[in-house]
Scaffold this motif. Structure first.
Motif: not given
Length: 394
Positions: A109-118
């Motif tokens: 989800n968007p929160e996990r995408i941010r976690l993986l990215k940043d």
């Protein structure tokens, strides 16, 4: 000149809880267990690890590999808090810390995408492409959702690599697997089937050491005939070892577990193991939640495990012509999982040695290694620029 940092990796089993029921999973018996390492346990683990590496008089790169179960079932805040704790506890050493995650990539989800990215520095995706063994609790193959989520990672510009587990069911599809990763411009690791959670778990798709060797040799041939560089581990590692073997004046490389251990596995309970001994509780070095790593490393259990690893290397590696280019670490740290044991209890190094022999044969056949003089023509092979550093690796 500053010394190159030594490398150490901690594979941390955040929780065994998982939304899949991959049929070969060595954690299968615990995949419904939601218990996770608590933040206060992470904090104490970081203190006990940092106190050891802080006292060393040489640089160290420390990587935490967050594993499961499925690690992304934990809240993203769990990892953001862990990263904050690392910075607080490791101090200046925090600049030498990286965090990786190995995920089935079914929960995104968007929160996990941010976690993986940043948040994470490296992302690994588990996907077999063929065989239908990576299923959910309803026995539905997870492949379609993982492929869609891989597209989402690409759209978000998140770099990642993949792991494919070799089984009897995907052996006929090696060419398609190789071409998939080549087309996607992805690095990938081919991982031989690991020991299961219970007897008979792998019935119907288990592979032998010889089948693993045959698969690796096939991948070597794909790699050598390809005009493009495709990062296939362990194939490129084996090729580098053969090149090192034929490089004039190259220094010998030996795995010295007594001097430096580069992989530890931390269970959800805090029990810490060498890579070769995962979950054999009598072979745990102790508990990293309660005991400083310094004490565990000099402890009696660890000393005995070092002796046993050295004995395995002496029995198996000492007569191998590639020993010194292959460091011996596969035998010391677990190659026996997919090789045979002879009548005296020594590891028959079928996969590693056999793959090296095949590469040597192919390079001589291609005249990259002159079969008469043994002279290596390195310019004919498409390895990346880091290969020459093998001559000075420790």
């Amino acid at each position: 000149m500053n010394a190159s940092p030594r490398q150490v990796q901690f594979v941390v089993k955040t929780s065994k809880f998982c939304n899949l029921r991959c049929r070969y999973c060595y954690e299968y018996a615990e995949l419904g267990n939601k218990a996770a390492i608590a933040p206060e346990q992470l904090e104490q683990m970081f203190h006990n690890i940092a106190s050891y590496y802080r006292q060393l008089d040489f640089p160290v790169d420390i990587q935490f590999v967050w594993h499961g179960g499925e690690p992304l079932l934990q809240s993203p805040d769990y990892y953001w808090q862990a990263f904050d704790l690392q910075h607080q506890i490791f101090g200046e050493l925090a600049n030498n810390i990286t965090n990786a995650v190995q995920t089935n990539l079914t929960v995104l989800n968007p929160e996990r995408i941010r976690l993986l990215k940043d948040g994470f520095d490296e992302v690994g995706v588990s996907i077999d492409l063929f065989g239908g063994l990576r299923v959910n609790r309803s026995a539905v193959d997870s492949l379609d959702i993982v492929l869609k989520n891989m597209d989402r990672l690409n759209e978000a510009n998140i770099p990642f690599g993949c792991i494919t587990v070799l089984t009897k069911l995907n052996l006929p599809h090696l060419r398609e697997i190789y071409n998939f990763y080549r087309t996607m411009n992805l690095s990938f690791r081919v991982l031989p089937l690991f020991k299961g959670s219970f007897d008979g778990q792998h019935q119907g798709f288990e592979i032998s050491a010889q089948e693993t060797l045959d698969a690796f040799c096939t991948l070597v041939d794909f790699w050598l005939e390809d005009q493009e560089f495709v990062s296939v581990v362990p194939i490129v590692d084996y090729i580098q070892q053969v090149i090192h073997h034929y490089t004039s004046n190259s220094s010998l490389i030996f795995y010295d577990k007594r001097e430096w251990e580069n992989i530890y596995l931390v269970n959800t309970t805090g029990d810490i193991y060498s890579y070769a001994d995962a979950y054999e509780i009598e072979r745990s070095h102790g508990n990293i939640f309660t005991t400083p790593l310094t004490d565990l490393i000099v402890g009696e259990r660890h000393r005995q495990i070092i002796i046993e690893a050295e004995e395995r290397m002496a029995a198996t590696c000492s007569t191998c012509p590639y020993f010194g280019s292959c460091s011996g670490s596969p035998v010391a740290e677990g190659s026996r999982q997919y090789n045979d044991i002879d009548e005296w209890g020594a590891i028959r190094c079928i996969v590693d040695q056999g793959t090296l022999q095949h590469i040597e044969y192919r390079l001589k056949q291609a005249r990259i290694i002159n079969p008469q003089t043994g002279k290596l023509d390195i310019e004919q092979i498409k390895l990346p620029a880091f290969v020459p550093s093998l001559a000075t690796a420790v």
